[in-house]
Design a protein around this motif. Structure first.
Motif, mmCIF file in Angstrom:
data_model
loop_
_atom_site.group_PDB
_atom_site.id
_atom_site.type_symbol
_atom_site.label_atom_id
_atom_site.label_comp_id
_atom_site.label_asym_id
_atom_site.label_seq_id
_atom_site.Cartn_x
_atom_site.Cartn_y
_atom_site.Cartn_z
ATOM 1 N N VAL A 119 3.793 5.789 -5.631
ATOM 2 C CA VAL A 119 3.851 6.116 -6.894
ATOM 3 C C VAL A 119 2.973 6.796 -7.462
ATOM 4 O O VAL A 119 3.321 7.354 -8.458
ATOM 5 C CB VAL A 119 3.776 4.264 -7.490
ATOM 6 N N LEU A 120 1.490 6.617 -6.768
ATOM 7 C CA LEU A 120 0.753 7.484 -6.884
ATOM 8 C C LEU A 120 1.207 8.745 -7.099
ATOM 9 O O LEU A 120 0.213 10.224 -7.486
ATOM 10 C CB LEU A 120 -0.993 6.898 -6.054
ATOM 11 N N LEU A 146 3.776 14.125 -11.376
ATOM 12 C CA LEU A 146 4.127 14.807 -13.225
ATOM 13 C C LEU A 146 2.903 15.268 -14.199
ATOM 14 O O LEU A 146 3.211 14.800 -15.166
ATOM 15 C CB LEU A 146 5.283 13.330 -13.460
ATOM 16 N N PHE A 147 1.972 13.517 -14.077
ATOM 17 C CA PHE A 147 0.570 14.193 -15.111
ATOM 18 C C PHE A 147 0.344 15.610 -15.547
ATOM 19 O O PHE A 147 0.109 15.480 -16.944
ATOM 20 C CB PHE A 147 -0.607 13.249 -14.732
ATOM 21 N N PRO A 148 0.229 16.434 -14.833
ATOM 22 C CA PRO A 148 0.641 18.111 -15.587
ATOM 23 C C PRO A 148 1.483 17.756 -16.723
ATOM 24 O O PRO A 148 1.464 18.758 -17.120
ATOM 25 C CB PRO A 148 0.578 19.235 -14.609
ATOM 26 N N SER A 156 6.971 7.237 -12.937
ATOM 27 C CA SER A 156 6.205 7.149 -11.509
ATOM 28 C C SER A 156 7.591 6.418 -10.819
ATOM 29 O O SER A 156 7.493 6.441 -9.762
ATOM 30 C CB SER A 156 5.155 7.150 -11.591
ATOM 31 N N ILE A 157 7.158 5.243 -11.562
ATOM 32 C CA ILE A 157 7.253 3.670 -11.073
ATOM 33 C C ILE A 157 9.432 3.381 -11.306
ATOM 34 O O ILE A 157 9.629 3.640 -10.138
ATOM 35 C CB ILE A 157 7.154 2.632 -12.458
ATOM 36 N N SER A 212 1.028 -1.420 0.553
ATOM 37 C CA SER A 212 -0.225 -0.467 0.042
ATOM 38 C C SER A 212 1.326 1.133 0.183
ATOM 39 O O SER A 212 0.527 1.927 -0.784
ATOM 40 C CB SER A 212 -1.238 -0.023 1.113
ATOM 41 N N LYS A 213 2.218 1.586 0.753
ATOM 42 C CA LYS A 213 2.690 2.601 1.379
ATOM 43 C C LYS A 213 2.850 2.520 -0.166
ATOM 44 O O LYS A 213 3.758 3.690 -0.991
ATOM 45 C CB LYS A 213 3.829 2.505 1.818
#
Length: 192
Positions: A32-33, A39-41, A84-85, A26-27
């Motif tokens: 990663v989330l 980073l998505f923007p 992200s990963i 979960s952590k």
């Protein structure tokens, strides 16, 4: 002791390990989330930077294309997820280490941290080598051998798949020293 009671007691002894594994996974997913959200923007800028080694070598008037209808959205999305990963690898390896550390001997524990750090650094160096050295050379070569009259235009999704494959190939290739050290330490191989 009843066989059923023995099974129940062995299962109960595994429950804390599963709970710890769930917590660590979960952590890792949240980490990663978090990178993904940050980073998505900037996904368009990131993709443009990733495509720069190819775009700078394309003939005048050529550009990249999107074959699939949804590619202009999904490819930057996929890139940011992979990035992200990629950025989270040290954090992910740390949690893998923390989960497995209690089952290791003291000698093994002393070796794991330097191996984790060096493997992360070498993996990133391999990816950087691919981007800064291999990409310019390979794209210049591919474009230079295009037959006369062929317009060189690359699909954005195929380009992403190709460069991700090269990043991981060179990242893992740079892991050879770590693998060699592990093979020598485990007596699978000898230094001579």
């Amino acid at each position: 002791m009843n066989p059923r009671d023995e099974i129940n007691s062995s299962f109960k002894s595994l429950v804390p390990h599963f709970q710890e594994l769930k917590t660590r996974i979960s952590k890792c997913l949240l980490f990663v989330l978090a990178f993904f959200i940050v980073l998505f923007p900037f996904s368009e800028i990131i993709y443009t930077q990733l495509a720069e080694p190819l775009i700078s070598r394309l003939p005048e008037g050529s550009n990249m294309i999107a074959i699939d209808v949804a590619s202009p959205f999904f490819i930057p999305f996929k890139l940011v997820m992979i990035l992200s990963i990629f950025i989270s690898i040290p954090f992910l390896l740390y949690h893998l280490w923390m989960f497995t550390a209690p089952g290791l001997y003291e000698k093994e524990r002393k070796l794991v941290l330097p191996i984790l750090i060096s493997s992360s650094v070498l993996f990133y160096l391999g990816a950087a080598f691919a981007y800064f050295v291999v990409f310019p050379l390979i794209f210049a070569f591919f474009i230079s051998i295009a037959p006369e009259g062929i317009a060189v235009m690359t699909d954005i999704s195929r380009y992403l798949d190709f460069v991700i494959t090269l990043f991981f190939a060179f990242g893992f290739a740079f892991e050879v020293p770590v693998i060699t050290v592990l093979l020598v330490l485990t007596n699978v191989s000898t230094p001579t």
